[in-house]
Design an enzyme around this catalytic site. Structure first.
Site, PDB file in Angstrom:
ATOM      1  N   ILE A  40       0.895  -1.155   0.000  1.00 50.91           N
ATOM      2  CA  ILE A  40       0.000   0.000   0.000  1.00 50.91           C
ATOM      3  C   ILE A  40       0.929   1.199   0.000  1.00 50.91           C
ATOM      4  O   ILE A  40       1.650   1.429   0.973  1.00 50.91           O
ATOM      5  CB  ILE A  40      -0.923   0.071   1.238  1.00 50.91           C
ATOM      6  CG1 ILE A  40      -1.905  -1.097   1.281  1.00 50.91           C
ATOM      7  CG2 ILE A  40      -1.682   1.403   1.244  1.00 50.91           C
ATOM      8  CD1 ILE A  40      -2.849  -1.066   2.482  1.00 50.91           C
ATOM      9  N   TYR A  41       0.958   1.930  -1.092  1.00 51.95           N
ATOM     10  CA  TYR A  41       1.818   3.109  -1.194  1.00 51.95           C
ATOM     11  C   TYR A  41       1.013   4.301  -1.680  1.00 51.95           C
ATOM     12  O   TYR A  41       0.234   4.178  -2.634  1.00 51.95           O
ATOM     13  CB  TYR A  41       2.991   2.845  -2.140  1.00 51.95           C
ATOM     14  CG  TYR A  41       4.060   1.982  -1.524  1.00 51.95           C
ATOM     15  CD1 TYR A  41       4.973   2.529  -0.629  1.00 51.95           C
ATOM     16  CD2 TYR A  41       4.157   0.641  -1.821  1.00 51.95           C
ATOM     17  CE1 TYR A  41       5.958   1.740  -0.036  1.00 51.95           C
ATOM     18  CE2 TYR A  41       5.135  -0.153  -1.243  1.00 51.95           C
ATOM     19  CZ  TYR A  41       6.027   0.411  -0.360  1.00 51.95           C
ATOM     20  OH  TYR A  41       6.992  -0.367   0.213  1.00 51.95           O
TER      21      TYR A  41
ATOM     22  N   GLY B 103      -4.492   5.720   2.354  1.00 46.96           N
ATOM     23  CA  GLY B 103      -4.051   4.383   2.739  1.00 46.96           C
ATOM     24  C   GLY B 103      -5.175   3.607   3.404  1.00 46.96           C
ATOM     25  O   GLY B 103      -5.339   2.403   3.152  1.00 46.96           O
TER      26      GLY B 103
ATOM     27  N   ASN C 225       9.859   1.077   9.778  1.00 45.16           N
ATOM     28  CA  ASN C 225       8.758   1.885   9.253  1.00 45.16           C
ATOM     29  C   ASN C 225       7.667   2.007  10.320  1.00 45.16           C
ATOM     30  O   ASN C 225       6.616   1.369  10.253  1.00 45.16           O
ATOM     31  CB  ASN C 225       8.211   1.268   7.959  1.00 45.16           C
ATOM     32  CG  ASN C 225       7.263   2.183   7.223  1.00 45.16           C
ATOM     33  OD1 ASN C 225       6.773   3.166   7.757  1.00 45.16           O
ATOM     34  ND2 ASN C 225       6.989   1.841   5.976  1.00 45.16           N
ATOM     35  N   GLU C 226       7.952   2.822  11.306  1.00 45.77           N
ATOM     36  CA  GLU C 226       7.060   2.936  12.467  1.00 45.77           C
ATOM     37  C   GLU C 226       5.677   3.456  12.107  1.00 45.77           C
ATOM     38  O   GLU C 226       4.686   3.061  12.718  1.00 45.77           O
ATOM     39  CB  GLU C 226       7.721   3.806  13.533  1.00 45.77           C
ATOM     40  CG  GLU C 226       8.951   3.134  14.126  1.00 45.77           C
ATOM     41  CD  GLU C 226       9.661   3.989  15.171  1.00 45.77           C
ATOM     42  OE1 GLU C 226       9.062   4.963  15.668  1.00 45.77           O
ATOM     43  OE2 GLU C 226      10.820   3.668  15.476  1.00 45.77           O
TER      44      GLU C 226
ATOM     45  N   TYR D 185      -1.017  -0.434  10.871  1.00 44.80           N
ATOM     46  CA  TYR D 185      -1.545  -1.800  10.900  1.00 44.80           C
ATOM     47  C   TYR D 185      -1.979  -2.208  12.304  1.00 44.80           C
ATOM     48  O   TYR D 185      -3.000  -2.881  12.465  1.00 44.80           O
ATOM     49  CB  TYR D 185      -0.533  -2.783  10.297  1.00 44.80           C
ATOM     50  CG  TYR D 185      -0.392  -2.572   8.810  1.00 44.80           C
ATOM     51  CD1 TYR D 185      -1.474  -2.752   7.964  1.00 44.80           C
ATOM     52  CD2 TYR D 185       0.806  -2.146   8.260  1.00 44.80           C
ATOM     53  CE1 TYR D 185      -1.369  -2.529   6.605  1.00 44.80           C
ATOM     54  CE2 TYR D 185       0.924  -1.926   6.896  1.00 44.80           C
ATOM     55  CZ  TYR D 185      -0.170  -2.109   6.074  1.00 44.80           C
ATOM     56  OH  TYR D 185      -0.065  -1.883   4.726  1.00 44.80           O
TER      57      TYR D 185
ATOM     58  N   LYS E 248      -3.194  -0.219  14.522  1.00 42.63           N
ATOM     59  CA  LYS E 248      -4.466   0.498  14.716  1.00 42.63           C
ATOM     60  C   LYS E 248      -5.617  -0.266  14.060  1.00 42.63           C
ATOM     61  O   LYS E 248      -6.748  -0.245  14.537  1.00 42.63           O
ATOM     62  CB  LYS E 248      -4.359   1.910  14.120  1.00 42.63           C
ATOM     63  CG  LYS E 248      -5.626   2.739  14.213  1.00 42.63           C
ATOM     64  CD  LYS E 248      -5.494   4.048  13.452  1.00 42.63           C
ATOM     65  CE  LYS E 248      -5.716   3.735  12.015  1.00 42.63           C
ATOM     66  NZ  LYS E 248      -6.059   4.725  11.092  1.00 42.63           N
TER      67      LYS E 248
END
Length: 173
Positions: A97-98, A109, A136-137, A143, A145
């Site tokens: 997902i970008y 997103g 990639n915090e 995710y 969440k």
């Protein structure tokens, strides 16, 4: 913000997919990886032959998020043997997902994620999983969440750099 259109990507849209893939990956990771490793990864992962293979795989699906007639983000889903790790029939991998940087914090997103989950539920899948770089915090938080939990780790090669991805899953059953 106007409505976001979600559209399945066809082979005829290969060039658009390649362009959004390269741009979003560079925007996301160029600052924290070497130029050489970025170049090598982009050449391997986003060359026309590789993308044609992925687009032609019946177990992979790509979707564009379109705003004001412009592709602003994309999603890649894998099923069955197209999954990079688990390859379980009753699961789906969210591989990518970008979103273009200028559209961050506008819930694009989340719209793509919601579309993926709609597909998973429609197919009566038991689990959705993904790999996300341990550094990639922002993505890890997104995710979590959405209910994902870590269950393993795997190696991701970016050029010559061996990185660790957290594997995360969401059980749907």
């Amino acid at each position: 913000m106007q409505e976001i259109e979600i559209k399945k990507v066809s082979l005829a849209e290969l060039d658009e997919l390649r362009a959004i893939g390269i741009q979003t990956f560079q925007e996301t990771f160029a600052e924290i990886n070497t130029a050489e490793n970025m170049k090598k990864y982009l050449e391997e992962s986003f060359n026309p032959d590789q993308l044609s293979l992925e687009l032609g795989n019946p177990d992979s699906e790509f979707y564009f998020a379109i705003f004001d007639k412009r592709v602003i983000a994309y999603l890649k889903l894998n099923f069955g043997l197209a999954q990079t790790e688990l390859q379980e029939q009753n699961s789906m991998e969210i591989e990518r997902i970008y979103v273009l940087t200028e559209f961050h914090r506008k819930r694009i997103g989340q719209v793509l994620y919601d579309h993926a989950m709609q597909i998973a539920r429609h197919r009566n899948l038991g689990m959705v999983w993904l790999g996300v770089w341990e550094k990639n915090e922002k993505a890890i938080g997104f995710y979590r969440k959405n209910g994902f939990v870590e269950f393993d780790k795997h190696i991701f090669k970016l050029g010559d750099d061996v990185q660790t991805d957290l594997m995360m899953k969401l059980n749907l059953g």
